[in-house]
Design a protein around this motif. Structure first.
Motif, short mmCIF file in Angstrom:
data_model
loop_
_atom_site.label_atom_id
_atom_site.label_comp_id
_atom_site.label_asym_id
_atom_site.label_seq_id
_atom_site.Cartn_x
_atom_site.Cartn_y
_atom_site.Cartn_z
N TYR A 293 0.79 -1.23 0.00
CA TYR A 293 0.00 0.00 0.00
C TYR A 293 0.83 1.28 0.00
O TYR A 293 0.41 2.28 -0.59
N VAL A 294 1.99 1.29 0.63
CA VAL A 294 2.81 2.50 0.62
C VAL A 294 3.41 2.77 -0.76
O VAL A 294 3.32 3.90 -1.25
N PRO A 295 4.01 1.79 -1.44
CA PRO A 295 4.54 2.08 -2.78
C PRO A 295 3.48 2.58 -3.77
O PRO A 295 3.76 3.50 -4.54
N THR A 296 2.29 1.98 -3.77
CA THR A 296 1.27 2.46 -4.71
C THR A 296 0.82 3.87 -4.34
O THR A 296 0.50 4.68 -5.23
N ASP A 297 0.82 4.19 -3.05
CA ASP A 297 0.47 5.55 -2.65
C ASP A 297 1.54 6.54 -3.10
O ASP A 297 1.23 7.63 -3.57
N VAL A 298 2.80 6.15 -2.97
CA VAL A 298 3.90 7.02 -3.40
C VAL A 298 3.79 7.28 -4.90
O VAL A 298 3.93 8.43 -5.36
N ASP B 256 14.15 6.43 -10.26
CA ASP B 256 14.06 5.34 -9.28
C ASP B 256 12.61 5.09 -8.87
O ASP B 256 12.18 3.94 -8.75
N LEU B 257 11.85 6.16 -8.63
CA LEU B 257 10.45 5.98 -8.25
C LEU B 257 9.67 5.30 -9.37
O LEU B 257 8.90 4.37 -9.14
N GLU B 258 9.87 5.74 -10.59
CA GLU B 258 9.10 5.19 -11.71
C GLU B 258 9.48 3.76 -12.02
O GLU B 258 8.69 3.02 -12.61
N THR C 224 13.19 21.88 -3.53
CA THR C 224 13.29 20.67 -4.35
C THR C 224 13.28 19.43 -3.46
O THR C 224 12.60 18.45 -3.75
N LEU C 225 14.02 19.48 -2.37
CA LEU C 225 14.05 18.36 -1.42
C LEU C 225 12.65 18.05 -0.92
O LEU C 225 12.24 16.89 -0.88
N LEU C 226 11.89 19.07 -0.55
CA LEU C 226 10.55 18.84 0.01
C LEU C 226 9.60 18.29 -1.05
O LEU C 226 8.77 17.41 -0.75
N ARG C 227 9.71 18.78 -2.27
CA ARG C 227 8.84 18.24 -3.32
C ARG C 227 9.20 16.79 -3.64
O ARG C 227 8.31 15.98 -3.89
N LEU C 228 10.48 16.46 -3.63
CA LEU C 228 10.88 15.08 -3.90
C LEU C 228 10.47 14.14 -2.77
O LEU C 228 10.15 12.97 -3.00
N LEU C 229 10.47 14.65 -1.56
CA LEU C 229 10.10 13.83 -0.40
C LEU C 229 8.60 13.77 -0.16
O LEU C 229 8.12 12.92 0.59
N ALA C 230 7.84 14.67 -0.80
CA ALA C 230 6.41 14.78 -0.52
C ALA C 230 5.65 13.46 -0.69
O ALA C 230 4.83 13.10 0.16
N PRO C 231 5.86 12.69 -1.77
CA PRO C 231 5.12 11.42 -1.89
C PRO C 231 5.49 10.40 -0.82
O PRO C 231 4.71 9.51 -0.51
N ILE C 232 6.70 10.53 -0.26
CA ILE C 232 7.21 9.55 0.71
C ILE C 232 6.84 9.92 2.13
O ILE C 232 6.40 9.08 2.91
N ALA C 233 7.03 11.18 2.49
CA ALA C 233 6.81 11.67 3.86
C ALA C 233 5.82 12.83 3.83
O ALA C 233 6.21 14.00 3.93
#
Length: 776
Positions: free
Chosen positions: A57-62, A631-633, A672-681
């Motif tokens: 569930y976490v990966p599909t949410d990311v 990496d995410l894709e 940029t850091l916050l936007r990249l981390l947004a889907p994760i955290a």
């Protein structure tokens, strides 16, 4: 406002804001590209979720959050596959109706999913036990019946005495029930089947059109089991007629024993092959040689004619059988160029025929065709395609399932319930109710009985991906115009254990719908990914009986949802089995706190940044965006986190320089850091985004992009050797000539120390790689 990362405050603050703003509601704006991300339809058990479920569930949410930021309309729904034996048994055990336990368990699952910030569009929640849902499951049954794909037949079926229901072949594992692990028996019953075998060829061929793991494709191909060959006449008589009187007793005992094994076990390559000789012989029509006849448990009467020509040198099961019973093994196929090479195991690939008379030298493909033609010319046989595949047994002798919409009339036979009378609703009580069973025949109006079997739960999950398009639609199972836009599913994620059940069944139903003209596609799931299992920290499978289950609730209580989500992603390669680590999640918590601290302490400033360090930070930004995006894709979540950690480490070093930390470039870096981390955290980044001055959500931001030209290094750190030994590393502009590089290296005191007073006899410069001095 706290100066430290307090995840409990953030958990109280942000969910209500996200809900009120409709942040995760699905947009129907057709001017944007779509992305349909779907999890396998979960059964809501009474135990709730473990952290192992979060590997799905976490990966599909990311990915869903990433796609929203990339400008896609994202459909990311959730619902409950709640019919079935476990729910019925649990309800009986607890003394409550399964409707009540299902609602309670589904509510708990949803609470836990919200706890870890899964961004589902809950307005589209569905439940397979809702009459408004299974009305359409029943409608699809009638569609299959109308098309001649649903039928009744009497046969010997697997029966679980503990569960008191019939099991499909796929649900028997090593002679045991897949649910309760009780020993199964055989029982003769009249059952309902779906004629999935009519689609065997398309189910194989269309695997070429989907982006699925190769092992899943292979499992489906093997399960369907297509074999091209020849059927040699005359066909075999009954075993009894072929058995020599001296062998009668051992053959009868063997047959009785084999009937206790499932087809899956009998066909398995891992199981020991057994058999007994019949005491009689057949004649090979190609060379007139006598061939001993055996009865073997891995040859099924339901496959083809039930008799096969064993070729021990070229089939693993035949090879094992021949070895065990000391039968001759004659090689007749070899890899091209290896015709004279001895063999020690079965050669199962296509190759070149040897020791095969007039067919020697032919490739396997050509030889199959020529040998079939030879048999047909002499009226000794004909071409034949066989499949191991069997029709889908869908009858279940249980209460908690979608009722089969059939009425049995003594005069008219089995009559479909009229569509206008759907749904056929389950009675309120679990035991058989005569008033519910009694009905009038839709054809003649005379007294008749309803079908009391219910449908296999896999029927409900064979079309659920369509219902999410408009779950409140009354007029049909799904909105056909929306189906043309949203489907097929772009990303489908779940466990590999469903390779030969749910995935095959959903593909079958989709093809039937396409043939009926209901949908414009033939495959439901364009891309499939399977997560690996998450073991407990002791390396064992998590189970309540072992007391080693770790829940999201306890981890969120200790570390917060951001840390848990990031750690789930960082654990290891997505597809592989991994073990939980208490130390590992503590390390991830330190990283999350570090991000909070660095952004909180250094929000950036109005100054401009120039010079070598500014160029280096720019490269860090663009390289990180590129690596994290790719990496995410590609589902490389662990390496994505590793790159983000490297970026934060680099930012910590840059922050020590006020000429960087108080600039607009630094501000760009932390944004940029916050936007990249947004889907994760999501909690961490939303809070920090607000603290650096933004009023709208970080989750509405556009995903960062990179420029290739800004990835190029202007300065390279190059190792310098003297007489083959590393003496220093020197920063050298990449556009320097060999002479300039040499001069730059000779500014290093460490290099000069080993060259001083000596003659340089050779100088080697490999740009960006190395510099070497040879002196004497």
């Amino acid at each position: 406002m706290s100066d430290r990362y307090d995840f409990k405050i953030l958990q109280e603050k942000w969910p209500s804001r996200w809900s009120q703003s409709g942040l995760f509601k699905t947009s129907e704006n057709r001017s944007k590209p779509k992305f349909y991300c779907l999890d396998f339809f979960p059964y809501p058990s009474g135990h709730g979720l473990s952290v192992g479920h979060l590997r799905n569930y976490v990966p599909t949410d990311v990915i869903s959050r990433l796609k929203r930021m990339q400008g896609f309309n994202v459909l990311h729904p959730m619902g409950w596959d709640a019919f079935g034996l476990p729910a019925e048994n649990y309800a009986l055990k607890m003394g409550v109706h399964p409707t009540d336990t299902t609602a309670k368990n589904a509510a708990n699952y949803r609470r836990q999913m919200d706890l870890v910030a899964c961004s589902y569009d809950w307005d589209r929640e569905i439940n397979s036990t809702d009459p408004e849902y299974y009305r359409w499951t029943q409608w699809f049954f009638l569609l299959l019946h109308k098309r001649g794909l649903a039928y009744q037949a009497k046969g010997s079926q697997w029966w679980c005495p503990s569960c008191r229901t019939i099991l499909a072949n796929e649900q028997v594992e090593q002679g045991l029930c897949w649910r309760c692990e009780s020993e199964v028996t055989k029982k003769d019953l009249t059952q309902w089947y779906f004629k999935i075998t009519s689609y065997s060829e398309r189910l194989i061929d269309d695997l070429k059109t989907v982006d699925w793991p190769e092992n899943i494709k292979k499992m489906q191909e093997n399960w369907i089991g297509k074999k091209i060959g020849a059927e040699v006449t005359p066909e075999h008589p009954f075993v009894e007629m072929l058995t020599h009187p001296d062998n009668k007793t051992i053959v009868e005992e063997y047959v009785a024993d084999s009937k206790k094994k499932s087809e899956i076990d009998r066909l398995s390559a891992e199981k020991e092959k057994t058999g007994v000789p019949l005491g009689s012989f057949a004649i090979n029509p190609f060379n007139d040689e006598k061939i001993p006849l055996y009865i073997g448990d891995y040859v099924l009467s339901s496959y083809g004619t039930g008799a096969v020509m064993a070729v021990p040198a070229h089939d693993e099961r035949d090879f094992a059988f021949a070895k065990k019973y000391h039968l001759p093994i004659r090689q007749v196929i070899a890899a091209k160029g290896d015709e004279e090479k001895p063999f020690s195991e079965a050669f199962t690939e296509y190759g070149v025929l040897i020791e095969s008379g007039e067919f020697s030298g032919e490739t396997s493909e050509c030889a199959i065709q020529k040998m079939c033609s030879w048999l047909e010319m002499k009226n000794l046989g004909k071409r034949k395609v066989n499949y191991k595949f069997r029709d889908w047994l869908i009858s279940r002798q249980r209460y908690w399932g979608a009722p089969i919409p059939i009425i049995h009339c003594d005069f008219c036979g089995s009559v479909p319930v009229p569509e206008k009378e759907l749904p056929v609703i389950l009675p309120k009580v679990i035991s058989k109710v005569d008033s519910w069973v009694k009905a009038n025949c839709p054809n003649c109006g005379k007294s008749a009985n309803r079908e009391t079997d219910t449908m296999d739960g896999f029927a409900c999950s064979s079309w659920y991906f369509l219902r999410f398009l408009d779950p409140k639609l009354k007029s049909f199972a799904f909105d056909r115009e929306k189906a043309s836009y949203w489907l097929p599913v772009d990303l489908y994620v779940g466990g590999a254990e469903h390779a030969v059940m749910h995935l095959l069944y959903a593909r079958f139903w989709t093809k039937v719908m396409a043939d009926e003209g209901l949908i414009p596609f033939n495959e439901p799931f364009a891309r499939l990914r399977n997560q690996g299992m998450l073991l407990a920290s002791d390396g064992q499978k998590m189970s309540k009986s072992k007391g080693n289950v770790i829940t999201p609730d306890e981890m969120v209580e200790k570390f917060g949802p951001d840390t848990l989500r990031a750690f789930i992603l960082f654990l290891g390669t997505f597809e592989l089995e991994v073990a939980w680590s208490d130390d590992g999640i503590k390390g991830m918590h330190r990283f999350v706190n570090r991000v909070f601290d660095i952004v909180q302490e250094f929000p950036g400033g109005p100054n401009s940044a120039e010079g070598e360090k500014a160029d280096e930070l720019t490269r860090w930004i663009h390289k990180t965006v590129k690596v994290v995006t790719r990496d995410l894709e590609s589902f490389s979540f662990n390496t994505c986190l590793a790159r983000l950690m490297e970026f934060v480490n680099a930012l910590s070093d840059f922050a020590k320089d006020p000429n960087i930390a108080e600039t607009k470039l630094w501000r760009e870096a932390i944004e940029t850091l916050l936007r990249l981390l947004a889907p994760i955290a999501p909690f961490l980044t939303e809070e920090l985004w607000e603290r650096i001055g933004y009023k709208d959500s970080v989750h509405k931001e556009t995903w960062p992009t990179w420029k290739e030209e800004l990835l190029q290094e202007n300065i390279a750190v190059v190792p310098v050797q003297v007489n083959g030994k590393l003496r220093d590393q020197v920063r050298i502009p990449v556009n320097f000539s060999d002479d300039d590089v040499r001069k730059e290296c000779l500014k290093s005191e460490r290099i000069v120390k080993y060259i001083s007073g000596k003659t340089i006899v050779k100088f080697i410069h490999i740009p960006k790689r190395m510099v070497s001095f040879v002196v004497k």
